[in-house]
Design a protein around this motif. Structure first.
Motif, PDB file in Angstrom:
ATOM      1  N   UNK A  16       0.819  -1.220  -0.152  1.00 34.43           N
ATOM      2  CA  UNK A  16       0.002  -0.046   0.017  1.00 34.43           C
ATOM      3  C   UNK A  16       0.796   1.172  -0.101  1.00 34.43           C
ATOM      4  N   UNK A  17       1.977   1.082   0.824  1.00 32.74           N
ATOM      5  CA  UNK A  17       2.741   2.542   0.918  1.00 32.74           C
ATOM      6  C   UNK A  17       3.420   2.653  -0.565  1.00 32.74           C
ATOM      7  N   UNK A  18       4.050   1.578  -1.052  1.00 29.67           N
ATOM      8  CA  UNK A  18       4.644   1.633  -2.460  1.00 29.67           C
ATOM      9  C   UNK A  18       3.555   2.378  -3.446  1.00 29.67           C
ATOM     10  N   UNK A  19       2.399   1.850  -3.441  1.00 34.03           N
ATOM     11  CA  UNK A  19       1.206   2.157  -4.271  1.00 34.03           C
ATOM     12  C   UNK A  19       1.057   3.818  -4.121  1.00 34.03           C
ATOM     13  N   UNK A  20       1.322   4.328  -2.804  1.00 34.53           N
ATOM     14  CA  UNK A  20       0.866   5.802  -2.459  1.00 34.53           C
ATOM     15  C   UNK A  20       2.201   6.542  -3.173  1.00 34.53           C
ATOM     16  N   UNK A  21       3.203   6.090  -2.837  1.00 35.24           N
ATOM     17  CA  UNK A  21       4.565   6.738  -3.531  1.00 35.24           C
ATOM     18  C   UNK A  21       4.439   6.683  -4.818  1.00 35.24           C
ATOM     19  N   UNK A  22       4.165   5.836  -5.458  1.00 31.71           N
ATOM     20  CA  UNK A  22       4.208   5.882  -6.861  1.00 31.71           C
ATOM     21  C   UNK A  22       3.168   6.964  -7.750  1.00 31.71           C
ATOM     22  N   UNK A  23       2.038   7.074  -6.693  1.00 31.14           N
ATOM     23  CA  UNK A  23       1.179   7.962  -7.360  1.00 31.14           C
ATOM     24  C   UNK A  23       1.352   9.301  -6.715  1.00 31.14           C
ATOM     25  N   UNK A  24       2.301   9.717  -6.175  1.00 29.55           N
ATOM     26  CA  UNK A  24       2.645  10.927  -5.564  1.00 29.55           C
ATOM     27  C   UNK A  24       3.597  11.679  -6.653  1.00 29.55           C
ATOM     28  N   UNK A  25       3.430  12.883  -6.609  1.00 21.29           N
ATOM     29  CA  UNK A  25       4.315  13.999  -7.717  1.00 21.29           C
ATOM     30  C   UNK A  25       5.492  14.662  -7.064  1.00 21.29           C
ATOM     31  N   UNK A  26       5.558  14.564  -5.422  1.00 18.59           N
ATOM     32  CA  UNK A  26       6.421  15.258  -4.765  1.00 18.59           C
ATOM     33  C   UNK A  26       7.463  14.275  -4.278  1.00 18.59           C
ATOM     34  N   UNK A  27       7.388  13.170  -4.457  1.00 21.45           N
ATOM     35  CA  UNK A  27       8.230  11.960  -3.843  1.00 21.45           C
ATOM     36  C   UNK A  27       8.511  11.022  -5.072  1.00 21.45           C
ATOM     37  N   UNK A  28       9.817  11.075  -5.513  1.00 20.60           N
ATOM     38  CA  UNK A  28      10.081  10.145  -6.760  1.00 20.60           C
ATOM     39  C   UNK A  28       8.998  10.456  -7.917  1.00 20.60           C
ATOM     40  N   UNK A  29       8.967  11.739  -8.236  1.00 19.07           N
ATOM     41  CA  UNK A  29       8.016  11.775  -9.410  1.00 19.07           C
ATOM     42  C   UNK A  29       8.456  11.123 -10.606  1.00 19.07           C
ATOM     43  N   UNK A  30       7.624  10.521 -11.383  1.00 18.24           N
ATOM     44  CA  UNK A  30       8.068   9.628 -12.598  1.00 18.24           C
ATOM     45  C   UNK A  30       8.743   8.510 -12.444  1.00 18.24           C
ATOM     46  N   UNK A  31       8.992   8.063 -11.297  1.00 18.53           N
ATOM     47  CA  UNK A  31       9.702   6.996 -10.786  1.00 18.53           C
ATOM     48  C   UNK A  31       8.668   5.815 -10.363  1.00 18.53           C
ATOM     49  N   UNK A  32       8.811   4.722 -10.655  1.00 17.10           N
ATOM     50  CA  UNK A  32       7.665   3.658  -9.985  1.00 17.10           C
ATOM     51  C   UNK A  32       8.895   2.821  -9.479  1.00 17.10           C
ATOM     52  N   UNK A  33       8.455   2.581  -8.036  1.00 24.86           N
ATOM     53  CA  UNK A  33       8.920   1.272  -7.239  1.00 24.86           C
ATOM     54  C   UNK A  33       8.371   0.020  -7.463  1.00 24.86           C
ATOM     55  N   UNK A  34       9.359  -0.816  -7.209  1.00 24.89           N
ATOM     56  CA  UNK A  34       8.799  -2.179  -7.364  1.00 24.89           C
ATOM     57  C   UNK A  34       9.151  -2.943  -5.993  1.00 24.89           C
ATOM     58  N   UNK A  35       8.813  -4.028  -5.701  1.00 20.25           N
ATOM     59  CA  UNK A  35       9.162  -4.719  -4.333  1.00 20.25           C
ATOM     60  C   UNK A  35       9.318  -6.317  -4.553  1.00 20.25           C
ATOM     61  N   UNK A  36       9.967  -7.092  -3.673  1.00 23.55           N
ATOM     62  CA  UNK A  36      10.169  -8.534  -3.698  1.00 23.55           C
ATOM     63  C   UNK A  36       9.853  -8.829  -2.039  1.00 23.55           C
ATOM     64  N   UNK A  37       9.065  -9.952  -1.780  1.00 28.83           N
ATOM     65  CA  UNK A  37       8.865 -10.382  -0.709  1.00 28.83           C
ATOM     66  C   UNK A  37       9.580 -11.590  -0.400  1.00 28.83           C
ATOM     67  N   UNK A  38      10.527 -11.539   0.681  1.00 32.37           N
ATOM     68  CA  UNK A  38      11.445 -12.803   0.950  1.00 32.37           C
ATOM     69  C   UNK A  38      10.934 -13.361   2.428  1.00 32.37           C
ATOM     70  N   UNK A  39      11.187 -14.436   2.790  1.00 29.69           N
ATOM     71  CA  UNK A  39      10.934 -14.973   4.046  1.00 29.69           C
ATOM     72  C   UNK A  39      12.223 -14.762   5.004  1.00 29.69           C
ATOM     73  N   UNK A  40      13.262 -14.161   4.738  1.00 29.58           N
ATOM     74  CA  UNK A  40      14.356 -14.322   5.274  1.00 29.58           C
ATOM     75  C   UNK A  40      15.111 -12.817   4.671  1.00 29.58           C
ATOM     76  N   UNK A  41      15.787 -12.109   5.759  1.00 29.52           N
ATOM     77  CA  UNK A  41      16.461 -10.921   5.438  1.00 29.52           C
ATOM     78  C   UNK A  41      18.197 -11.266   5.434  1.00 29.52           C
ATOM     79  N   UNK A  42      18.557 -12.301   5.672  1.00 26.66           N
ATOM     80  CA  UNK A  42      19.856 -12.538   5.887  1.00 26.66           C
ATOM     81  C   UNK A  42      20.785 -12.390   4.827  1.00 26.66           C
ATOM     82  N   UNK A  43      20.326 -12.567   3.360  1.00 20.90           N
ATOM     83  CA  UNK A  43      21.120 -12.085   2.298  1.00 20.90           C
ATOM     84  C   UNK A  43      21.137 -10.657   2.096  1.00 20.90           C
ATOM     85  N   UNK A  44      20.289 -10.025   2.697  1.00 25.60           N
ATOM     86  CA  UNK A  44      20.197  -8.495   2.106  1.00 25.60           C
ATOM     87  C   UNK A  44      21.085  -7.682   2.516  1.00 25.60           C
ATOM     88  N   UNK A  45      21.962  -6.860   1.654  1.00 23.72           N
ATOM     89  CA  UNK A  45      22.980  -6.071   2.259  1.00 23.72           C
ATOM     90  C   UNK A  45      22.464  -4.828   3.042  1.00 23.72           C
TER      91      UNK A  45
END
Length: 860
Positions: A14-43
């Motif tokens: 929902x937050x990413x959907x809001x951000x993608x629809x805003x013009x004052x935050x990352x205008x023209x940029x569309x964010x994506x996401x991935x859902x993992x069951x662990x964050x151990x490999x994330x830098x």
């Protein structure tokens, strides 16, 4: 499936959907996401749930940020709330994991700083043997601590409560962490009623509920997570997704579901996901965007995002501030959660207060409603090893026990404690003393012999009475100054003695009242000088008597060397010596007002400091020396004829004087406070009354009540009457005598013979009248008496040169009386007294000869 975790994932979406629809935050940029069951490999990560304090260590986790407060802040908040409610004796259990061990270590450190003692600290993990869980439960049951802090994850807390339910302990006040305090599944354990703990503040995310409920079977099929959620929630199978279950027919209504996924009434952890998503978006914006636009083709490295995350500082549209400190942690803000009993008997989470670590120290807490404590009671339960020590006492730790187990010891003398649970007592200033409770210092009572004191009034009455008596005696003596008894007692010295006694009585008044510079100097010097003047007069009177009766050589006229001028000079000399001593004392180290803080601990004795102890004792020693000298001389003169001197009275008066002052010294030294001054006044008055009573009372009695005894005749009377009886035989012829020769002739009324007579002493036998010729330098007189009994007064004195008779009052012939008195007391009965041999112009006493002239001069 854990429905609350799905809500977190959907909140990020929902937050990413809001951000993608805003013009004052990352205008023209569309964010994506991935859902993992662990964050151990994330830098790099921004966590919404990891609270372990260990993650704040940037040496190990330099790229870790979180929107949930660190357990370090939670541990500090737990210690402060325990302290806030006065609990100093608690138990502690924790999960045997990084979460529990690190969190409890931080709590125990903070608790120690707050003065909180931990009776026990036990750990448990869900995979441990049951025996360990039973041991932990038994420790809790046997504990005397009524408050227990549980730094547990939800799973370990559930196992522990189930074990305690088997054999419930006494009511306990549970203090929980955010790990379990908001777990709805634990509300079934009523033994936790009244539990309090910290949880993430609840919030609202506008539009989130509609977003979560905007889910159809077709949309659910697009995501394995949503498919699992749908089938678990409605117990049906989406087309081709599973086997053996009924097929979902589209009649399922997600809005009718009542589970954590659809519950948006709290949104405590969900808001943290929302914040974390926006934090990353702001960091990316700071890397690729400027004020107006973003570079879609920009490439960036993770360290650039990391650098921007450190500077993130924004406010969400629902009013939450988002920023990170140097450790990657947000400001610690918690709701204080209380498990309260509902009307139906169940338990519910109620926010009763707020904690904000950014507020000033001591103001972090703010309460919004009343807390329901264990057992439904409204008063804060007590959990202490020892009750608080009230003001006036201090804490002493019991040997071998924690610092919270102590005894309350009353403050020592002169010390106070005005706070509860004081570790030390504070000594009062020197002029203050503790009250009975020893919780405050009060000014010490100032003690001195004041005028309104009962003792002072009594002493003042005696002092004025004594002075009045002395004045009255002086008036009596002055009125009867020509009488024999006044003249015979050396009236000049008597008046001077009465004057000095008046001053002695009055000088005692200078010792009463609050000491001042002048009164301190006056009281000691006036006392010393007046008493020396008094004793000097008595000493002069004593010396006069001795000089008169004990001249050591025949024909001595020593009295001319101690006449009235010499008497006045002696009194002046003796007094001037004391004046010199007092002047030196006042010049070198005069007496001064002194606050005596040593004699009494609780009172101030206002007294006169001696200034110089040598000066004070020199004054007393000189007075004592004169008194002792006077006593010795008067004692030596005590057997002289009673009617001619006052040696016995002086002896007795000096005996009283010396006894008073010898007794005064130990009494003065040992008397406390104002009684020291009272003892000194008493000594002054006693010795003064002794002198005036012994020396003047007998004389005043004769003057006022026995005027018949105030005559020369009576004064010359000798108590042991010596009678001379002439014999019928004249032993020797009367020699021819010239006008300068003294002789005694016997004469009988029958005409008798003129010859020397021997009168054998046979005791007090009267005889006929004898004409007596004696001392040719005196004018002759004729004694009109009928008998030859020798009285002290007028005698028949006839001059052989003129042969004429004339009558007048003769000078007292005490020498004759003294001689015959001695003969009467020393000669045995039946022994003869040769009158011609025994009555020369010199009289003997114990081998010493005294001139009759001296005695005559004395008595005139």
């Amino acid at each position: 499936m854990i429905f609350s975790e799905l809500q977190f994932a959907r909140a990020m979406e929902f937050a990413i959907h809001e951000i993608n629809n805003r013009t004052d935050l990352l205008p023209g940029i569309t964010l994506g996401y991935q859902i993992h069951d662990s964050c151990g490999a994330v830098p790099m990560a921004v966590s919404h749930y990891a609270t372990c304090a260990c993650l704040s260590d940037k040496r190990q986790y330099p790229a870790f940020f979180r929107t949930v407060p660190s357990d370090h802040h939670q541990a500090a908040a737990l210690a402060k709330i325990v302290k806030h409610f006065g609990w100093t004796w608690i138990g502690a259990v924790r999960s045997d994991s990084d979460y529990g061990n690190n969190g409890m270590a931080a709590f125990l450190k903070a608790a120690q700083e707050e003065g909180i003692c931990v009776e026990y600290s036990e750990s448990y993990y869900r995979t441990d043997p049951r025996s360990k869980l039973e041991r932990v439960a038994n420790v809790i049951r046997r504990s005397t601590a009524r408050v227990i802090v549980a730094f547990l994850a939800s799973g370990e807390m559930r196992f522990l409560l189930e074990e305690l339910t088997r054999q419930p302990p006494p009511p306990l006040q549970w203090i929980g962490t955010e790990g379990w305090i908001l777990d709805p599944e634990l509300l079934r354990f009523n033994m936790c009623a009244g539990a309090i703990g910290f949880g993430v503040p609840r919030s609202e995310i506008p539009g989130l509920r509609e977003f979560l409920l905007d889910l159809s079977p077709a949309q659910a099929l697009k995501s394995p997570l949503l498919t699992e959620f749908w089938e678990s929630s409605f117990s049906c199978s989406l087309k081709g997704s599973s086997e053996g279950a009924r097929e979902c027919d589209g009649s399922e209504d997600i809005r009718a579901l009542q589970n954590p996924y659809t519950d948006t009434s709290e949104l405590r952890a969900t808001i943290l996901v929302y914040k974390a998503t926006y934090a990353i978006a702001h960091a990316i914006h700071g890397v690729i965007c400027n004020d107006t636009q973003c570079d879609k083709s920009a490439k960036f490295a993770p360290w650039q995002i990391l650098d921007q995350l450190k500077r993130v500082n924004f406010t969400t549209k629902n009013g939450f501030q988002v920023s990170f400190d140097s450790s990657g942690d947000p400001v610690a803000v918690y709701d204080l959660i209380n498990w309260q009993v509902k009307k139906d008997g169940g338990l519910d989470f109620v926010a009763v207060g707020h904690y904000d670590s950014s507020r000033p120290r001591g103001q972090e807490f703010s309460m919004s409603r009343a807390i329901s404590w264990m057992g439904g009671q409204t008063e804060v339960p007590r959990s202490v090893c020892s009750e608080s020590c009230p003001p006036g006492t201090r804490k002493v730790v019991q040997k071998g026990k924690p610092v919270c187990c102590y005894d309350c010891i009353p403050c020592a003398e002169g010390e106070i404690s005005n706070k509860t649970d004081s570790l030390n007592c504070v000594r009062c200033p020197s002029e203050f003393w503790p009250n009975i409770q020893r919780d405050s210092c009060l000014p010490k009572t100032v003690e001195f012999l004041s005028w309104d004191d009962t003792l002072s009034i009594i002493l003042t009455v005696f002092s004025i009475t004594g002075a009045f008596i002395a004045v009255c005696v002086a008036a009596i003596f002055y009125k009867h100054r020509t009488s024999p008894i006044v003249r015979a007692n050396n009236s000049e010295l008597s008046f001077l003695l009465l004057f000095s006694l008046t001053l002695c009585f009055l000088c005692s008044l200078t010792f009463i009242g609050q000491p001042s510079d002048w009164s301190c100097m006056l009281r000691h010097t006036a006392f010393g000088i007046t008493f020396v003047l008094c004793i000097s007069c008595v000493l002069g009177k004593t010396i006069v008597v001795l000089m008169a009766f004990r001249a050591t050589l025949p024909g001595s006229n020593a009295m001319k060397w101690f006449g009235p001028p010499q008497q006045r000079l002696s009194v002046l000399a003796f007094t001037l010596i004391q004046v010199l001593i007092c002047v030196l004392w006042l010049i070198i180290a005069p007496p001064f007002p002194l606050k005596n803080l040593k004699h009494y601990k609780e009172r101030i004795i206002l007294e006169c400091g001696l200034g110089s102890a040598i000066g004070f004792w020199a004054v007393l020693v000189y007075i004592g020396f004169l008194a002792l000298l006077c006593f010795i001389l008067a004692f030596l003169a005590r057997k002289l004829p009673d009617n001619f001197n006052e040696a016995k009275f002086i002896t007795f008066s000096m005996l009283i004087f010396c006894a008073v002052w010898v007794t005064f010294i130990p009494a003065y030294v040992s008397s406390p406070g104002k009684f020291t001054v009272a003892v000194e006044i008493f000594a002054i008055l006693s010795s003064s009354f002794g002198l005036i009573t012994c020396i003047f009372a007998p004389k005043c009695f004769i003057i006022m009540f026995r005027p018949d005894q105030n005559t020369k005749k009576h004064l010359m009377v000798f108590s042991n009457i010596v009678s001379l009886r002439s014999t019928s035989n004249c032993q020797m012829p009367l020699p021819d005598t010239g006008p300068t020769h003294t002789h005694i002739a016997s004469h009988h009324t029958s005409g008798g013979c003129s010859s020397w007579c021997k009168a054998p002493y046979r005791g007090p036998v009267q005889c006929h009248t004898h004409p007596i010729q004696f001392l040719p330098h005196l004018e002759p007189t004729t004694c009109p008496r009928e008998f030859c009994v020798l009285f002290l007064g007028a005698h028949s004195i006839k001059s052989s040169a003129t042969g004429s008779d004339s009558s007048r009052t003769s000078a007292p012939l005490n020498c004759l009386h003294s001689k015959l008195s001695l003969l009467s007391s020393t000669q045995g009965a039946g022994q003869d007294i040769d009158i011609a041999k025994e009555v020369p112009s010199m009289v003997s006493n114990g081998g010493k000869w005294y001139s009759c002239n001296a005695v005559i001069q004395l008595m005139t």
